[in-house]
Enzyme design. Structure first.
Site, PDB file in Angstrom:
ATOM      1  N   HIS A   1      35.747  38.594  40.406  1.00 53.91           N
ATOM      2  CA  HIS A   1      36.168  39.621  41.351  1.00 53.91           C
ATOM      3  C   HIS A   1      36.307  40.983  40.683  1.00 53.91           C
ATOM      4  O   HIS A   1      37.324  41.678  40.878  1.00 53.91           O
ATOM      5  CB  HIS A   1      37.512  39.229  41.990  1.00 53.91           C
TER       6      HIS A   1
HETATM    7  C1  LIG Z   1      30.146  33.101  41.004  1.00 56.77           C
HETATM    8  C2  LIG Z   1      30.881  33.950  42.004  1.00 56.77           C
HETATM    9  C3  LIG Z   1      31.811  33.343  42.850  1.00 56.77           C
HETATM   10  C4  LIG Z   1      32.493  34.129  43.788  1.00 56.77           C
HETATM   11  N1  LIG Z   1      33.267  33.511  44.737  1.00 56.77           N
HETATM   12  C5  LIG Z   1      33.729  34.247  45.793  1.00 56.77           C
HETATM   13  C6  LIG Z   1      34.322  33.614  46.908  1.00 56.77           C
HETATM   14  O1  LIG Z   1      34.393  32.385  46.993  1.00 56.77           O
HETATM   15  N2  LIG Z   1      34.794  34.401  47.925  1.00 56.77           N
HETATM   16  C7  LIG Z   1      34.714  35.774  47.883  1.00 56.77           C
HETATM   17  O2  LIG Z   1      35.196  36.440  48.819  1.00 56.77           O
HETATM   18  N3  LIG Z   1      34.127  36.397  46.828  1.00 56.77           N
HETATM   19  C8  LIG Z   1      33.603  35.668  45.823  1.00 56.77           C
HETATM   20  N4  LIG Z   1      32.936  36.287  44.807  1.00 56.77           N
HETATM   21  C9  LIG Z   1      32.917  37.769  44.779  1.00 56.77           C
HETATM   22  C10 LIG Z   1      31.936  38.399  45.774  1.00 56.77           C
HETATM   23  O3  LIG Z   1      30.730  37.693  45.828  1.00 56.77           O
HETATM   24  C11 LIG Z   1      31.735  39.844  45.323  1.00 56.77           C
HETATM   25  O4  LIG Z   1      32.979  40.516  45.410  1.00 56.77           O
HETATM   26  C12 LIG Z   1      30.734  40.624  46.157  1.00 56.77           C
HETATM   27  O5  LIG Z   1      29.487  39.992  46.174  1.00 56.77           O
HETATM   28  C13 LIG Z   1      30.610  42.032  45.576  1.00 56.77           C
HETATM   29  O6  LIG Z   1      29.628  42.737  46.278  1.00 56.77           O
HETATM   30  P1  LIG Z   1      28.933  44.028  45.661  1.00 56.77           P
HETATM   31  O7  LIG Z   1      28.013  44.549  46.689  1.00 56.77           O
HETATM   32  O8  LIG Z   1      29.974  44.905  45.112  1.00 56.77           O
HETATM   33  O9  LIG Z   1      28.127  43.497  44.394  1.00 56.77           O
HETATM   34  P2  LIG Z   1      27.017  42.387  44.295  1.00 56.77           P
HETATM   35  O10 LIG Z   1      27.106  41.452  45.439  1.00 56.77           O
HETATM   36  O11 LIG Z   1      27.115  41.831  42.927  1.00 56.77           O
HETATM   37  O12 LIG Z   1      25.672  43.198  44.471  1.00 56.77           O
HETATM   38  C14 LIG Z   1      25.151  44.092  43.526  1.00 56.77           C
HETATM   39  C15 LIG Z   1      23.640  43.914  43.537  1.00 56.77           C
HETATM   40  O13 LIG Z   1      23.044  44.989  42.861  1.00 56.77           O
HETATM   41  C16 LIG Z   1      21.977  44.514  42.077  1.00 56.77           C
HETATM   42  N5  LIG Z   1      21.765  45.479  40.994  1.00 56.77           N
HETATM   43  C17 LIG Z   1      22.591  45.750  39.947  1.00 56.77           C
HETATM   44  N6  LIG Z   1      22.073  46.717  39.188  1.00 56.77           N
HETATM   45  C18 LIG Z   1      20.899  47.086  39.780  1.00 56.77           C
HETATM   46  C19 LIG Z   1      19.903  48.042  39.469  1.00 56.77           C
HETATM   47  N7  LIG Z   1      20.024  48.850  38.398  1.00 56.77           N
HETATM   48  N8  LIG Z   1      18.808  48.132  40.259  1.00 56.77           N
HETATM   49  C20 LIG Z   1      18.681  47.330  41.358  1.00 56.77           C
HETATM   50  N9  LIG Z   1      19.601  46.399  41.705  1.00 56.77           N
HETATM   51  C21 LIG Z   1      20.703  46.293  40.922  1.00 56.77           C
HETATM   52  C22 LIG Z   1      22.455  43.141  41.606  1.00 56.77           C
HETATM   53  O14 LIG Z   1      21.400  42.330  41.198  1.00 56.77           O
HETATM   54  C23 LIG Z   1      23.184  42.636  42.848  1.00 56.77           C
HETATM   55  O15 LIG Z   1      22.343  41.903  43.695  1.00 56.77           O
HETATM   56  C24 LIG Z   1      32.260  35.541  43.844  1.00 56.77           C
HETATM   57  C25 LIG Z   1      31.333  36.125  42.993  1.00 56.77           C
HETATM   58  C26 LIG Z   1      30.634  35.348  42.087  1.00 56.77           C
HETATM   59  C27 LIG Z   1      29.637  36.007  41.186  1.00 56.77           C
END
Ligand SMILES: Cc1cc2nc3c(=O)[nH]c(=O)nc-3n(C[C@H](O)[C@H](O)[C@H](O)COP(=O)(O)OP(=O)(O)OC[C@H]3O[C@@H](n4cnc5c(N)ncnc54)[C@H](O)[C@@H]3O)c2cc1C
Length: 545
Positions: A473
């Site tokens: 997280h």
């Molecule tokens: C293993 C795991 C278990 C989890 N379990 C839970 C749960 O049960 N319940 C819950 O609520 N939350 C859970 N979470 C947390 C939740 O998934 C995250 O808080 C959420 O996905 C965050 O969203 P985001 O858009 O900030 O980032 P992300 O979803 O990580 O998205 C960022 C994206 O940007 C891409 N990216 C990064 N850099 C670049 C670049 N330079 N160029 C192009 N693309 C790029 C990445 O590949 C990724 O796909 C979990 C996370 C993980 C990893």
């Protein structure tokens, strides 16, 4: 270098935040949207089958990051799995659906100046996103894209855990996102009809047929191009070639709590000293970029079972696993429809707190998290806990001007003594819950770490410092606010620049008291509305002018 065209909105990162944005912005047929994701597509059975996510803990769908050696974690480099696939973390997570408490969002307003983000104001975005299969108003939505449902067949160990929690003294709670977070129960999950419902499934898939939306995978965005104080496009690496895409209205960075600060830093936006150390010139000094990293530091307690009860008996080829596989493929039910992290609860480590400060996750399985004892498959269960409002703060710093290099990630777990006290309280309560009579018939032995006794205070301190790990997280590295260490304004615009926003978990000024996917979806829902409002504003000003 190729020039690959111009779009109204260019979104860097196709994770949770990026997919919500791409879906919502492209609802307006008059705008063009480009979504760029570093990972591949989400075509993989283990992504969509709820019990499949442990299979994704290694391999191409995650970034393979590790922390810098942890000063307060016995020098360990802790693996920090993050999604590297369309849907991001939402495609590989354990699908627990929680939103935190009202005080989290009200605190963003009172402590960080984030006008417009109080619990009352963000509620409509949570409700707009959600399609709950059991619950409805006032706390839940039923018409949104995000499927939220109950477990198909709760495992008997999870049912025993929920009863044990009540014997320990927690009230039964049938909705952790309702009026009261406190208690023990089964989690609702981001699943629909026995399948994972990530933001890629909920928001992006229905939008893919729109002619105004372009989605490109396996593209690493390497730089935001800034001209005269305005973001005008991005550079990217695609199949070994450098590409440039220009943004007529905005570049939106949605690369997650590790990726977003890294991309800003690669673009010369950040703390000049951090940029200089990586050989990057400063284009726009912004000291808060990559600071304020927060994560939940979880500690697992593993239990050896009396018999071959647990879900991880299906983790290898066996007649039972084949039957379960056939049942899942035919009916989307059975053990493979389980999200594994089936039950949990919220409790108090410090009784003077206004809202719960400890969260638990129960798994009728013993996945070998780092440092956990490995048991014979089928013979283990796990209870993990974490302090939901950690006080320790870490950093993300770009390591080099090479966009392919991992950033230096220092979560600085357990740097604050209070976090250590709360981690210990979580472990102690985990042990007490699992000692209750409903669990007793299933438990042969507690298996803590390497077997070293954990009884004295020093032994507890050493245990949490030796086995504390990420709860996946991370947030806060491009924090929203009005103070000088913030990175984006309450409208999520990068301070001091035009045409550039950050929209993902990195903008949370302070971590919410729960899992983080639903709050990130809420952030992106609100951002999409603000972006379209601002565009309308600009258009009407041009027409009026
Ligand atoms: C293993 C795991 C278990 C989890 N379990 C839970 C749960 O049960 N319940 C819950 O609520 N939350 C859970 N979470 C947390 C939740 O998934 C995250 O808080 C959420 O996905 C965050 O969203 P985001 O858009 O900030 O980032 P992300 O979803 O990580 O998205 C960022 C994206 O940007 C891409 N990216 C990064 N850099 C670049 C670049 N330079 N160029 C192009 N693309 C790029 C990445 O590949 C990724 O796909 C979990 C996370 C993980 C990893």
């Amino acid at each position: 270098m190729f020039y690959d065209g111009a779009y109204d909105y260019v979104i860097a990162g196709g994770g949770t935040g990026g997919c919500v944005l791409a879906g919502r912005l492209s609802e307006d047929p008059t705008v063009s949207v480009l979504l760029l994701e570093a990972g591949g597509t989400d075509r993989n059975l283990f992504i969509h089958m709820p019990a499949g996510f442990p299979k994704l803990s290694t391999g191409p769908h995650q970034w393979g990051y590790a922390s810098t050696p942890q000063k307060h974690g016995n020098g360990r480099r802790i693996p920090l799995r993050q999604g590297h696939v369309l849907g991001g973390g939402g495609s590989i997570n354990s699908q627990v659906f929680t939103r935190g408490v009202a005080e989290d969002y009200d605190g963003w307003v009172t402590d960080y100046g984030c006008e417009g983000w109080s619990a009352e104001e963000v509620c409509k975005y949570f409700l707009r996103s959600e399609s709950n299969s059991r619950l409805s108003a006032p706390h839940h939505g039923t018409q949104g894209p995000l499927g939220v449902s109950d477990l198909v067949h709760p495992h008997k160990l999870s049912a025993a855990f929920v009863q044990a929690g009540q014997e320990f003294g927690l009230p039964y709670n049938s909705d952790f996102n309702g009026a009261e977070q406190y208690g023990v129960g089964f989690y609702q999950t981001t699943t629909k009809n026995g399948r994972r419902c990530s933001a890629a499934v909920a928001y992006l898939k229905p939008a893919r047929k729109r002619r105004n939306l372009t989605v490109r995978t396996n593209v690493i965005v390497s730089k935001v191009i800034i001209k005269n104080g305005r973001a005008v496009g991005i550079r990217a690496l695609e199949g070994g070639s450098a590409r440039t895409y220009s943004a007529k209205r905005e570049v939106i960075v949605a690369s997650g709590a590790f990726g977003s600060p890294k991309l800003l830093q690669l673009s010369g936006i950040g703390n000049p000293a951090d940029l200089a150390a990586a050989g990057i010139g400063t284009i726009h000094p912004l000291p808060g970029v990559g600071k304020n990293l927060q994560d939940h530091c979880a500690v697992d307690v593993i239990f050896e079972l009396t018999d071959y009860h647990s879900l991880d008996r299906l983790n290898r080829v066996s007649p039972a696993a084949i039957m379960a596989g056939l049942e899942y493929l035919a009916l989307h039910s059975g053990p493979f429809a389980s999200t594994v992290v089936e039950a949990g609860g919220f409790s108090y480590g410090n009784k003077d707190e206004k809202t719960p400060d400890l969260q638990f996750h129960f798994l009728p399985a013993a996945r070998a998290e780092v440092g956990c004892p490995t048991l014979r498959p089928g013979f283990g269960a796990t209870l993990n806990s974490y302090f939901v409002r950690p006080r320790s703060r870490g950093t993300v710093r770009v390591a080099s001007s090479d966009p392919a290099k991992a950033p230096l990630i220092d979560p600085n777990y357990l740097a604050d003594d209070y976090d250590v006290e709360m981690a210990i309280a979580g472990v102690q309560q985990s042990r007490q819950i699992m000692e209750q009579s409903s669990m007793a018939p299933f438990i042969r032995a507690e298996r803590m770490g390497d077997g070293t006794p954990v009884e004295t205070r020093d032994e507890y301190v050493n245990f949490v410092r030796s086995y504390g790990r990420t709860s996946y997280h991370p947030v806060g590295t491009c924090a929203m606010g009005t103070k000088e260490d913030s990175v984006v304004s309450p409208r999520l615009k990068v301070h001091g620049l035009e045409g550039l926003r950050v929209v993902d978990s990195s903008i949370m000024p302070r971590l919410v008291s729960s899992n983080t996917q639903a709050p990130t979806i809420m952030i992106a829902e609100k951002a999409a509305e603000m972006i379209l409002e601002d565009a309308l504003d600009t258009t009407s000003r041009v027409v009026a002018g």
